[in-house]
Design a protein around this motif. Structure first.
Motif, PDB file in Angstrom:
ATOM      1  N   LEU A 126     -45.653  -1.954  10.311  1.00  0.00           N
ATOM      2  CA  LEU A 126     -46.133  -2.569   9.072  1.00  0.00           C
ATOM      3  C   LEU A 126     -46.287  -1.536   7.952  1.00  0.00           C
ATOM      4  O   LEU A 126     -45.992  -1.833   6.784  1.00  0.00           O
ATOM      5  CB  LEU A 126     -47.455  -3.300   9.323  1.00  0.00           C
ATOM      6  CG  LEU A 126     -47.354  -4.573  10.164  1.00  0.00           C
ATOM      7  CD1 LEU A 126     -48.735  -5.116  10.489  1.00  0.00           C
ATOM      8  CD2 LEU A 126     -46.513  -5.632   9.466  1.00  0.00           C
ATOM      9  N   HIS A 127     -46.733  -0.334   8.294  1.00  0.00           N
ATOM     10  CA  HIS A 127     -46.868   0.715   7.276  1.00  0.00           C
ATOM     11  C   HIS A 127     -45.503   1.079   6.703  1.00  0.00           C
ATOM     12  O   HIS A 127     -45.372   1.308   5.494  1.00  0.00           O
ATOM     13  CB  HIS A 127     -47.551   1.964   7.851  1.00  0.00           C
ATOM     14  CG  HIS A 127     -49.037   1.826   7.967  1.00  0.00           C
ATOM     15  ND1 HIS A 127     -49.869   1.722   6.875  1.00  0.00           N
ATOM     16  CD2 HIS A 127     -49.847   1.765   9.055  1.00  0.00           C
ATOM     17  CE1 HIS A 127     -51.121   1.603   7.269  1.00  0.00           C
ATOM     18  NE2 HIS A 127     -51.132   1.628   8.602  1.00  0.00           N
ATOM     19  N   GLU A 128     -44.497   1.141   7.543  1.00  0.00           N
ATOM     20  CA  GLU A 128     -43.141   1.424   7.059  1.00  0.00           C
ATOM     21  C   GLU A 128     -42.648   0.319   6.129  1.00  0.00           C
ATOM     22  O   GLU A 128     -42.050   0.592   5.089  1.00  0.00           O
ATOM     23  CB  GLU A 128     -42.171   1.580   8.235  1.00  0.00           C
ATOM     24  CG  GLU A 128     -42.319   2.867   8.992  1.00  0.00           C
ATOM     25  CD  GLU A 128     -41.368   2.948  10.181  1.00  0.00           C
ATOM     26  OE1 GLU A 128     -40.397   2.165  10.251  1.00  0.00           O
ATOM     27  OE2 GLU A 128     -41.612   3.809  11.046  1.00  0.00           O
ATOM     28  N   LEU A 129     -42.926  -0.942   6.490  1.00  0.00           N
ATOM     29  CA  LEU A 129     -42.521  -2.066   5.634  1.00  0.00           C
ATOM     30  C   LEU A 129     -43.259  -2.047   4.303  1.00  0.00           C
ATOM     31  O   LEU A 129     -42.687  -2.379   3.259  1.00  0.00           O
ATOM     32  CB  LEU A 129     -42.784  -3.399   6.346  1.00  0.00           C
ATOM     33  CG  LEU A 129     -41.867  -3.801   7.476  1.00  0.00           C
ATOM     34  CD1 LEU A 129     -42.350  -5.099   8.122  1.00  0.00           C
ATOM     35  CD2 LEU A 129     -40.438  -3.973   6.975  1.00  0.00           C
ATOM     36  N   ALA A 130     -44.537  -1.669   4.337  1.00  0.00           N
ATOM     37  CA  ALA A 130     -45.352  -1.681   3.116  1.00  0.00           C
ATOM     38  C   ALA A 130     -44.838  -0.694   2.080  1.00  0.00           C
ATOM     39  O   ALA A 130     -44.977  -0.932   0.870  1.00  0.00           O
ATOM     40  CB  ALA A 130     -46.809  -1.387   3.461  1.00  0.00           C
ATOM     41  N   ASP A 131     -44.247   0.406   2.536  1.00  0.00           N
ATOM     42  CA  ASP A 131     -43.736   1.414   1.597  1.00  0.00           C
ATOM     43  C   ASP A 131     -42.648   0.851   0.687  1.00  0.00           C
ATOM     44  O   ASP A 131     -42.522   1.277  -0.459  1.00  0.00           O
ATOM     45  CB  ASP A 131     -43.188   2.631   2.358  1.00  0.00           C
ATOM     46  CG  ASP A 131     -44.288   3.420   3.059  1.00  0.00           C
ATOM     47  OD1 ASP A 131     -45.466   3.255   2.666  1.00  0.00           O
ATOM     48  OD2 ASP A 131     -43.963   4.180   3.990  1.00  0.00           O
ATOM     49  N   GLN A 132     -41.885  -0.106   1.182  1.00  0.00           N
ATOM     50  CA  GLN A 132     -40.754  -0.627   0.422  1.00  0.00           C
ATOM     51  C   GLN A 132     -40.979  -2.064  -0.049  1.00  0.00           C
ATOM     52  O   GLN A 132     -40.063  -2.695  -0.577  1.00  0.00           O
ATOM     53  CB  GLN A 132     -39.487  -0.574   1.278  1.00  0.00           C
ATOM     54  CG  GLN A 132     -39.194   0.797   1.834  1.00  0.00           C
ATOM     55  CD  GLN A 132     -38.242   0.723   3.020  1.00  0.00           C
ATOM     56  OE1 GLN A 132     -37.708  -0.319   3.334  1.00  0.00           O
ATOM     57  NE2 GLN A 132     -38.050   1.855   3.665  1.00  0.00           N
ATOM     58  N   ALA A 133     -42.170  -2.602   0.120  1.00  0.00           N
ATOM     59  CA  ALA A 133     -42.412  -4.025  -0.131  1.00  0.00           C
ATOM     60  C   ALA A 133     -42.862  -4.296  -1.558  1.00  0.00           C
ATOM     61  O   ALA A 133     -43.369  -3.410  -2.262  1.00  0.00           O
ATOM     62  CB  ALA A 133     -43.461  -4.536   0.846  1.00  0.00           C
ATOM     63  N   THR A 134     -42.708  -5.538  -1.946  1.00  0.00           N
ATOM     64  CA  THR A 134     -43.206  -6.014  -3.233  1.00  0.00           C
ATOM     65  C   THR A 134     -44.723  -6.184  -3.120  1.00  0.00           C
ATOM     66  O   THR A 134     -45.267  -6.249  -2.006  1.00  0.00           O
ATOM     67  CB  THR A 134     -42.561  -7.364  -3.593  1.00  0.00           C
ATOM     68  OG1 THR A 134     -42.967  -8.326  -2.624  1.00  0.00           O
ATOM     69  CG2 THR A 134     -41.043  -7.257  -3.644  1.00  0.00           C
ATOM     70  N   PRO A 135     -45.426  -6.309  -4.243  1.00  0.00           N
ATOM     71  CA  PRO A 135     -46.882  -6.478  -4.192  1.00  0.00           C
ATOM     72  C   PRO A 135     -47.333  -7.691  -3.362  1.00  0.00           C
ATOM     73  O   PRO A 135     -48.337  -7.605  -2.654  1.00  0.00           O
ATOM     74  CB  PRO A 135     -47.281  -6.638  -5.659  1.00  0.00           C
ATOM     75  CG  PRO A 135     -46.226  -5.897  -6.408  1.00  0.00           C
ATOM     76  CD  PRO A 135     -44.963  -6.090  -5.620  1.00  0.00           C
ATOM     77  N   GLU A 136     -46.598  -8.816  -3.444  1.00  0.00           N
ATOM     78  CA  GLU A 136     -46.994  -9.993  -2.645  1.00  0.00           C
ATOM     79  C   GLU A 136     -46.851  -9.722  -1.150  1.00  0.00           C
ATOM     80  O   GLU A 136     -47.698 -10.104  -0.350  1.00  0.00           O
ATOM     81  CB  GLU A 136     -46.142 -11.218  -3.012  1.00  0.00           C
ATOM     82  CG  GLU A 136     -46.338 -11.736  -4.410  1.00  0.00           C
ATOM     83  CD  GLU A 136     -45.289 -11.185  -5.371  1.00  0.00           C
ATOM     84  OE1 GLU A 136     -44.159 -10.892  -4.943  1.00  0.00           O
ATOM     85  OE2 GLU A 136     -45.619 -11.045  -6.547  1.00  0.00           O
TER      86      GLU A 136
END
Length: 172
Positions: A126-136
């Motif tokens: 999840l931390h890896e995904l959060a680095d590249q994710a949109t604010p939503e």
């Protein structure tokens, strides 16, 4: 001649073993009927057997008054004191209670560590995904991380189960 630390330790263990052997079960002198006969007629015997069966463990049968022994024979070969003051079917039952509790505790620890490891793996993902994710998407990930954190908090807790007392030594 001076003793080595190993000899002191061996003597200490021998003294401790002899003291343990000298302590008797406080109820032993009152036990007239063999335990296996009582067990056969007890209404909770089938519940005990069913609980083990549901767990996938072949239920132990108390059919006679033989002394306790290990399933593999390794305990007796090793000279361990596990069976000191445990004779007959009541001794087998007392040994079984203590070791089922030990086994349940060990298995619970293994399950706990497994779940923690899997949660750590998911948190890393999840931390890896959060680095590249949109604010939503980050908000959704943050909610998921909060949920995982709460689960870890629950895994930090200890569970207590009440049991009837089953062993009483003379000096207890």
């Amino acid at each position: 001649m001076v003793k080595t630390p190993a000899e002191y330790q061996r003597d200490y263990r021998d003294r401790k073993r002899r003291a343990q052997e000298a302590r008797q079960d406080a109820t032993r002198s009152f036990l007239r009927q063999p335990f296996f006969k009582f067990f056969k007629d007890d209404p909770d015997a089938s519940s005990f057997e069913m609980s083990l069966d549901v767990a996938g463990i072949y239920p132990h049968q108390f059919e006679d008054d033989r002394d306790p022994k290990s399933a593999t024979g390794e305990i007796e070969k090793g000279g361990y004191d596990d069976y000191v003051d445990h004779a007959g079917s009541i001794g087998r039952a007392e040994i079984m209670v203590a070791n089922l509790l030990d086994a349940a505790s060990q298995l619970a620890g293994i399950v706990n560590r497994y779940k923690r490891k899997e949660i750590e793996r998911e948190e890393g993902r999840l931390h890896e995904l959060a680095d590249q994710a949109t604010p939503e998407v980050r908000r959704v990930i943050l909610n998921e991380l909060t949920k995982l954190n709460r689960i870890v908090g629950l895994l930090d807790r200890q569970v207590r189960r009440s049991l009837p007392q089953w062993k009483i030594k003379e000096d207890d």
